[in-house]
Write a protein that holds these residues in place. Structure first.
Motif, PDB file in Angstrom:
ATOM      1  N   ALA A 141      24.452  58.661  28.923  1.00 63.13           N
ATOM      2  CA  ALA A 141      23.457  57.591  29.071  1.00 63.13           C
ATOM      3  C   ALA A 141      22.198  57.907  28.277  1.00 63.13           C
ATOM      4  N   ALA A 142      21.731  59.165  28.360  1.00 65.46           N
ATOM      5  CA  ALA A 142      20.519  59.536  27.630  1.00 65.46           C
ATOM      6  C   ALA A 142      20.731  59.398  26.129  1.00 65.46           C
ATOM      7  N   ALA A 143      21.913  59.790  25.662  1.00 69.73           N
ATOM      8  CA  ALA A 143      22.210  59.659  24.229  1.00 69.73           C
ATOM      9  C   ALA A 143      22.266  58.194  23.820  1.00 69.73           C
ATOM     10  N   ASP A 144      22.807  57.333  24.699  1.00 71.20           N
ATOM     11  CA  ASP A 144      22.846  55.897  24.400  1.00 71.20           C
ATOM     12  C   ASP A 144      21.437  55.336  24.269  1.00 71.20           C
ATOM     13  N   VAL A 145      20.552  55.729  25.193  1.00 70.54           N
ATOM     14  CA  VAL A 145      19.164  55.253  25.133  1.00 70.54           C
ATOM     15  C   VAL A 145      18.481  55.784  23.877  1.00 70.54           C
ATOM     16  N   ARG A 146      18.691  57.052  23.557  1.00 71.27           N
ATOM     17  CA  ARG A 146      18.071  57.644  22.374  1.00 71.27           C
ATOM     18  C   ARG A 146      18.539  56.932  21.109  1.00 71.27           C
ATOM     19  N   ARG A 147      19.840  56.641  21.045  1.00 72.59           N
ATOM     20  CA  ARG A 147      20.363  55.929  19.883  1.00 72.59           C
ATOM     21  C   ARG A 147      19.750  54.534  19.768  1.00 72.59           C
ATOM     22  N   GLY A 148      19.627  53.853  20.910  1.00 69.12           N
ATOM     23  CA  GLY A 148      19.019  52.530  20.902  1.00 69.12           C
ATOM     24  C   GLY A 148      17.569  52.571  20.449  1.00 69.12           C
ATOM     25  N   LEU A 149      16.819  53.608  20.889  1.00 70.15           N
ATOM     26  CA  LEU A 149      15.414  53.717  20.505  1.00 70.15           C
ATOM     27  C   LEU A 149      15.271  54.051  19.019  1.00 70.15           C
ATOM     28  N   ILE A 150      16.157  54.887  18.488  1.00 65.18           N
ATOM     29  CA  ILE A 150      16.108  55.198  17.061  1.00 65.18           C
ATOM     30  C   ILE A 150      16.392  53.946  16.235  1.00 65.18           C
ATOM     31  N   GLU A 151      17.419  53.194  16.643  1.00 65.50           N
ATOM     32  CA  GLU A 151      17.723  51.951  15.928  1.00 65.50           C
ATOM     33  C   GLU A 151      16.558  50.976  16.030  1.00 65.50           C
ATOM     34  N   LEU A 152      15.904  50.926  17.208  1.00 62.19           N
ATOM     35  CA  LEU A 152      14.754  50.041  17.374  1.00 62.19           C
ATOM     36  C   LEU A 152      13.601  50.483  16.475  1.00 62.19           C
ATOM     37  N   GLY A 153      13.365  51.814  16.375  1.00 58.82           N
ATOM     38  CA  GLY A 153      12.292  52.306  15.528  1.00 58.82           C
ATOM     39  C   GLY A 153      12.504  51.959  14.071  1.00 58.82           C
ATOM     40  N   LEU A 154      13.725  52.165  13.583  1.00 62.64           N
ATOM     41  CA  LEU A 154      14.018  51.833  12.186  1.00 62.64           C
ATOM     42  C   LEU A 154      13.914  50.333  11.942  1.00 62.64           C
ATOM     43  N   ARG A 155      14.421  49.561  12.890  1.00 64.74           N
ATOM     44  CA  ARG A 155      14.357  48.108  12.750  1.00 64.74           C
ATOM     45  C   ARG A 155      12.900  47.624  12.758  1.00 64.74           C
ATOM     46  N   THR A 156      12.089  48.240  13.645  1.00 63.44           N
ATOM     47  CA  THR A 156      10.675  47.874  13.713  1.00 63.44           C
ATOM     48  C   THR A 156       9.966  48.195  12.409  1.00 63.44           C
ATOM     49  N   LEU A 157      10.256  49.370  11.829  1.00 63.09           N
ATOM     50  CA  LEU A 157       9.618  49.775  10.580  1.00 63.09           C
ATOM     51  C   LEU A 157       9.962  48.811   9.446  1.00 63.09           C
ATOM     52  N   VAL A 158      11.248  48.515   9.308  1.00 64.04           N
ATOM     53  CA  VAL A 158      11.669  47.618   8.224  1.00 64.04           C
ATOM     54  C   VAL A 158      11.128  46.208   8.441  1.00 64.04           C
ATOM     55  N   ALA A 159      11.262  45.703   9.687  1.00 60.95           N
ATOM     56  CA  ALA A 159      10.796  44.347   9.972  1.00 60.95           C
ATOM     57  C   ALA A 159       9.288  44.242   9.825  1.00 60.95           C
ATOM     58  N   GLY A 160       8.554  45.277  10.271  1.00 56.48           N
ATOM     59  CA  GLY A 160       7.102  45.254  10.151  1.00 56.48           C
ATOM     60  C   GLY A 160       6.653  45.248   8.706  1.00 56.48           C
ATOM     61  N   LEU A 161       7.301  46.049   7.856  1.00 56.25           N
ATOM     62  CA  LEU A 161       6.935  46.093   6.439  1.00 56.25           C
ATOM     63  C   LEU A 161       7.250  44.773   5.738  1.00 56.25           C
ATOM     64  N   LEU A 162       8.416  44.217   6.030  1.00 52.88           N
ATOM     65  CA  LEU A 162       8.772  42.938   5.412  1.00 52.88           C
ATOM     66  C   LEU A 162       7.822  41.831   5.876  1.00 52.88           C
ATOM     67  N   GLY A 163       7.517  41.830   7.174  1.00 51.08           N
ATOM     68  CA  GLY A 163       6.576  40.830   7.677  1.00 51.08           C
ATOM     69  C   GLY A 163       5.211  40.973   7.049  1.00 51.08           C
ATOM     70  N   THR A 164       4.728  42.222   6.907  1.00 45.87           N
ATOM     71  CA  THR A 164       3.428  42.457   6.284  1.00 45.87           C
ATOM     72  C   THR A 164       3.439  42.045   4.814  1.00 45.87           C
ATOM     73  N   LEU A 165       4.532  42.329   4.118  1.00 43.42           N
ATOM     74  CA  LEU A 165       4.644  41.941   2.708  1.00 43.42           C
ATOM     75  C   LEU A 165       4.512  40.429   2.547  1.00 43.42           C
ATOM     76  N   VAL A 166       5.196  39.684   3.397  1.00 39.92           N
ATOM     77  CA  VAL A 166       5.138  38.221   3.299  1.00 39.92           C
ATOM     78  C   VAL A 166       3.744  37.703   3.634  1.00 39.92           C
ATOM     79  N   VAL A 167       3.171  38.163   4.744  1.00 40.73           N
ATOM     80  CA  VAL A 167       1.853  37.676   5.158  1.00 40.73           C
ATOM     81  C   VAL A 167       0.780  38.074   4.152  1.00 40.73           C
ATOM     82  N   ALA A 168       0.823  39.325   3.658  1.00 34.47           N
ATOM     83  CA  ALA A 168      -0.188  39.780   2.697  1.00 34.47           C
ATOM     84  C   ALA A 168      -0.087  39.019   1.385  1.00 34.47           C
ATOM     85  N   THR A 169       1.121  38.747   0.942  1.00 37.43           N
ATOM     86  CA  THR A 169       1.296  37.987  -0.299  1.00 37.43           C
ATOM     87  C   THR A 169       0.704  36.591  -0.163  1.00 37.43           C
TER      88      THR A 169
END
Length: 536
Positions: A141-169
């Motif tokens: 269970a702990a490994a499942d949660v850790r995997r989910g949080l890592i995927e969420l972190g990477l997704r947040t980083l990519v989505a945040g950068l893409l969102g910032t790129l669009v808004v800043a442009t």
């Protein structure tokens, strides 16, 4: 002359004295202008910096909204992980329909939400079927949660950068400022993650905050705590139960089968499965071994009637027999819709249907008790429900062979309208003949036990609640001839008992002469066949 000469000598002195004055004025003007220019630049840069930060925040938020939650498996559940802006941080574990559990897990501007969206039927059965499945699931269970949080972190980083790129442009149309906004977004997300990691409190799980149904119904919390204390016992019992299903198959194959006359219809009556996955394996075994013509379920297939539980009914479609169902007080309209979606299912709610040559009428329980509503005037509601079904039967224009209700309290108005009423709800098997009504046929009321051993409720007593179901044999005239009562010792126990009953033996001697009934097949003695299957 001397005076003029003196005046001429003094004039250059006065002219020389004015030069420094003009220079001082020029220098003061230059300094003032410089200060104003610098002040304007500072203000401009500060404004630009604030604008860059605002654009970064807006871009991160827009990116998170566009990307949506991260999906990941958490044990047998399909879970979603999402981040939203927050002043306090913290974590919310949402468990529909029970509510949510809040944890003071971390600080920072990011709130984590973990939602258990759906129960995967295949993974649930895989966990139950594996002798070490539940233990393995708890370890991973702990490994499942850790995997989910890592995927969420990477997704947040990519989505945040893409969102910032669009808004800043859109906001700047200047690549230098766009790059500054991207840099600010990276710093913001890294700082937020670092703050959450450094302030993480693992012991927050010991002090959860319950919201929703768990707060509104303290009795539910008590039940959960009581059951949790016995979960190890339940796990062991469930493992033994599923591990012995193959031996149950073998046991059933050696039991005496009812020697029914040609044209006999075999009905398997089940009720109150309450989300116990072990029930499906037994039902499937009985359907195959006894060549069942139709399965009748008198409700409470679920516990909470939530959408998460809908996948629990999927095994209905794999049964080699029609499945007739009425809603119980723990089943919602979502539950009924999920059952109706199965290709071999028939859901009855104040209507009749002909299935396997039998005319069956049924009505769902008028209450829905998981939301703690519908308890007012419960007896009146149940009786009114039975009267409604009796009126439907009277208007059907054809004899009805079996009537279905969930709670036996609805059966009263059906007395004398049908020969057989099937019910559940009480988790205890009962068979009785209702008080005869002059000039009307007698009505037999058969209350089924819990085919799911009452689910987790079955662990609240000293001994687990047994799994119970019955096989009914209806002759060519669609009259009950005999029935077998199948009992499997409470969850995890391996003993199987099948007891044979001849229907005529249930009838008390009439107090006055009754019309002669058609000849019945020769009566068979009651057979009690306990068979023990040792644990694997």
């Amino acid at each position: 002359m001397p005076t003029e000469t003196h005046d001429q000598r003094d004039e250059p002195a006065e002219h020389d004295d004015s030069v420094p004055r003009r220079w001082r004025a020029a220098l003061e003007h230059l300094a003032t202008s410089t200060r104003q220019i610098l002040r304007k630049k500072v203000v401009r840069r500060a404004g630009l910096s604030a604008m860059v930060v605002l654009v970064a925040f807006t871009g991160i938020y827009a990116g998170l909204l566009a990307a949506g939650p991260t999906r990941s498996d958490l044990g047998p559940f399909s879970a979603s992980f999402s981040l939203t802006p927050s002043w306090t941080g913290d974590t919310a574990l949402e468990i529909p329909p029970l509510g949510a559990i809040g944890l003071d897990s971390h600080d920072g501007p990011a709130h984590l939400t973990v939602r258990l969206d759906a129960l995967d039927q295949d993974r649930t059965f895989a966990l139950a079927s594996d002798s070490s499945g539940l233990e393995t699931a708890s370890q991973t269970a702990a490994a499942d949660v850790r995997r989910g949080l890592i995927e969420l972190g990477l997704r947040t980083l990519v989505a945040g950068l893409l969102g910032t790129l669009v808004v800043a442009t859109l906001a700047f149309r200047n690549w230098r400022r766009v790059l500054l906004s991207l840099g600010a977004a990276v710093v913001t997300m890294v700082a937020t993650g670092s703050l959450a990691a450094t302030t993480f409190r693992a012991d927050s799980i010991n002090e959860p905050t319950y919201q929703g149904l768990l707060v509104n119904a303290p009795s539910v919390i008590g039940d959960v705590q009581h059951i949790a204390a016995q979960f190890t016992r339940y796990r062991d019992q469930l493992q033994r139960m599923v591990g012995n299903i193959s031996k149950v198959y073998a046991t059933l194959s050696t039991l005496p089968a009812y020697q029914a006359t040609p044209g006999t219809t075999r009905v398997l009556h089940v009720s109150d499965l309450h989300l116990n996955p072990a029930a499906w394996a037994v039902i499937d075994a009985v359907v195959r071994q006894y060549d069942i013509d139709v399965v009748i379920d008198t409700g409470d297939i679920n516990d909470w009637g939530s959408s998460i539980e809908s996948s629990f009914v999927d095994p209905i479609g794999s049964l080699d027999a029609p499945y007739v169902y009425v809603r119980g007080n723990h089943d919602s309209e979502l539950t009924a819709a999920a059952v109706a979606a199965e290709p071999n299912a028939v859901v009855l709610d104040n209507r009749t249907a002909t299935v396997a040559g039998l005319t069956i009428a049924g009505i769902g329980d008028p209450r829905f008790t998981p939301d703690k509503q519908g308890d007012n005037d419960s007896a009146g509601m149940l009786e009114a429900s039975g009267s409604e079904l009796a009126a439907t039967i009277g208007a059907a224009g054809v004899p009805v062979d079996i009537a279905l209700v969930h709670d036996p309290a609805s059966a009263g108005p059906l007395n004398g309208t049908v020969p057989l009423v099937l019910a559940g709800h009480r988790h205890t098997r009962e068979v009785s003949i209702m008080d005869p009504i002059p000039e009307r046929p007698r009505t037999r009321l058969m209350v089924g036990g819990s085919a799911g051993g009452a689910g987790l409720r079955g662990l609240e007593g000293e001994a687990p609640t047994p799994l119970e179901m019955s096989i009914l044999y209806l002759g060519q005239s669609r009259v009950l001839q005999a029935y077998d009562e199948i009992t499997i010792g409470g969850t995890g126990q391996a003993e199987v008992t099948v007891k044979r009953h001849i229907a005529d033996d249930d009838l008390p001697p009439p107090s006055s002469p009754l019309p002669t009934a058609p000849a019945s097949p020769p009566a068979e003695p009651a057979v009690s066949a306990p068979v023990s299957a040792s644990p694997s």
